[in-house]
Design an enzyme around this catalytic site. Structure first.
Site, PDB file in Angstrom:
ATOM      1  N   ASN A   1       1.126  -1.340   0.069  1.00 41.94           N
ATOM      2  CA  ASN A   1      -0.142   0.627  -0.395  1.00 41.94           C
ATOM      3  C   ASN A   1       1.189   1.216  -0.085  1.00 41.94           C
ATOM      4  O   ASN A   1       0.720   2.777  -0.771  1.00 41.94           O
ATOM      5  CB  ASN A   1      -1.037   0.187   1.164  1.00 41.94           C
TER       6      ASN A   1
ATOM      7  N   ILE B   1      -1.018  -0.157  17.946  1.00 41.79           N
ATOM      8  CA  ILE B   1      -2.314   0.583  17.991  1.00 41.79           C
ATOM      9  C   ILE B   1      -1.245   2.100  18.744  1.00 41.79           C
ATOM     10  O   ILE B   1      -1.086   2.092  19.529  1.00 41.79           O
ATOM     11  CB  ILE B   1      -3.141  -0.098  19.014  1.00 41.79           C
ATOM     12  N   LEU B   2      -1.747   2.589  18.034  1.00 40.35           N
ATOM     13  CA  LEU B   2      -1.568   4.330  18.786  1.00 40.35           C
ATOM     14  C   LEU B   2      -2.236   4.659  19.101  1.00 40.35           C
ATOM     15  O   LEU B   2      -3.434   4.765  19.732  1.00 40.35           O
ATOM     16  CB  LEU B   2      -1.537   5.562  17.625  1.00 40.35           C
TER      17      LEU B   2
ATOM     18  N   ASN C   1      -6.500   4.938   7.891  1.00 35.90           N
ATOM     19  CA  ASN C   1      -6.185   3.766   8.070  1.00 35.90           C
ATOM     20  C   ASN C   1      -6.469   2.746   6.519  1.00 35.90           C
ATOM     21  O   ASN C   1      -8.000   3.221   6.129  1.00 35.90           O
ATOM     22  CB  ASN C   1      -6.577   3.302   8.976  1.00 35.90           C
TER      23      ASN C   1
ATOM     24  N   HIS D   1      -8.494  -0.744   6.251  1.00 34.64           N
ATOM     25  CA  HIS D   1      -8.802  -1.900   6.885  1.00 34.64           C
ATOM     26  C   HIS D   1      -9.054  -2.834   5.887  1.00 34.64           C
ATOM     27  O   HIS D   1      -9.951  -2.569   4.999  1.00 34.64           O
ATOM     28  CB  HIS D   1      -9.183  -1.948   7.983  1.00 34.64           C
TER      29      HIS D   1
ATOM     30  N   ASP E   1     -10.079   0.613  14.128  1.00 34.91           N
ATOM     31  CA  ASP E   1     -11.246   0.416  13.639  1.00 34.91           C
ATOM     32  C   ASP E   1     -13.038   0.644  12.678  1.00 34.91           C
ATOM     33  O   ASP E   1     -13.390   0.343  12.555  1.00 34.91           O
ATOM     34  CB  ASP E   1     -11.469  -1.154  12.606  1.00 34.91           C
TER      35      ASP E   1
ATOM     36  N   GLU F   1      -6.837  -2.485  -2.688  1.00 33.79           N
ATOM     37  CA  GLU F   1      -6.704  -1.640  -1.543  1.00 33.79           C
ATOM     38  C   GLU F   1      -5.947  -0.421  -2.215  1.00 33.79           C
ATOM     39  O   GLU F   1      -5.829   0.625  -1.696  1.00 33.79           O
ATOM     40  CB  GLU F   1      -5.685  -1.912  -1.095  1.00 33.79           C
TER      41      GLU F   1
END
Ligand code: GAR
Length: 193
Positions: A21, A96-97, A111, A113, A149, A178
């Site tokens: 990506n 995970i931020l 993001n 997904h 998400d 994507e």
């Protein structure tokens, strides 16, 4: 909203692995009319394949394990500030931020997904869709909020799941869409300025 004043909007891409990506975002940024510039890649994994691509194309990158997430996030924030980053694209970034980090970049972290959110948040999306005998799967680009998400959806695209699809074949189909969806989502949020 995301503001760009004439010049290109500066983007950071966060990766953890393969980086396909990231690659497609890079090629999108190199298009003649593109309004974005990838200024830095952040990886939590020094072995991420995507880093080879960054090296090859002279894109600056930094590696932070995020094991000490507070310390590493502070360092990353400093870099992003220095580079005047306006959008963070999470592209297969598997950390995970923290809430604080996300707040600091509110509305500017997006993001991709591999599912039709809100279906199948988290991991193993393809096998879950197959086991549930879903007719469609797909990909979603969304804003990142502290809830996993769950942020506002920017764009989504479907693919058909066929009876013979396996986790692997479905992953390939979804990945293909994507690569187009991510840049289309960026164009969409930039148009809103
Ligand atoms: C992509 O399928 C992306 O949607 C997924 O990881 C893969 C990364 O591939 N992201 C997530 O599952 C995030 N929850 P890439 O490294 O080749 O871009």
């Amino acid at each position: 909203m995301i503001k760009s004043f004439g010049n290109k909007t500066k983007v950071a891409v966060f990766i953890s692995g393969r980086g396909t990506n990231f690659k497609s975002l890079f090629y999108f940024s190199k298009k003649k009319k593109s309004k974005v510039q990838i200024c830095i890649v952040i990886s939590n994994n020094k072995y991420a394949k995507g880093l080879d691509f960054a090296k090859k194309h002279n894109i600056k990158f930094q590696i932070y394990t995020f094991k000490n997430s507070l310390r590493d996030e502070l360092k990353v924030l400093q870099i992003l500030k220095k580079k005047k980053i306006k959008i963070i694209c999470l592209a297969g970034f598997m950390k995970i931020l923290s809430k604080e980090f996300i707040k600091r970049f509110k509305g500017k972290i997006i993001n991709i997904h591999p599912s039709l959110l809100p279906k199948y948040k988290g991991l193993n999306t393809h096998i879950r869709a197959i086991k549930n005998k879903d007719k469609f799967s797909g990909a979603t680009v969304h804003f990142v909020t502290p809830k996993l998400d769950s942020g506002k959806i920017i764009l989504q695209k479907k693919v058909k799941i066929s009876k013979i699809d396996t986790e692997n074949t479905l992953a390939k189909k979804v990945l293909k869409i994507e690569h187009k969806l991510y840049s289309a989502a960026i164009e969409k949020i930039l148009k809103k300025v």
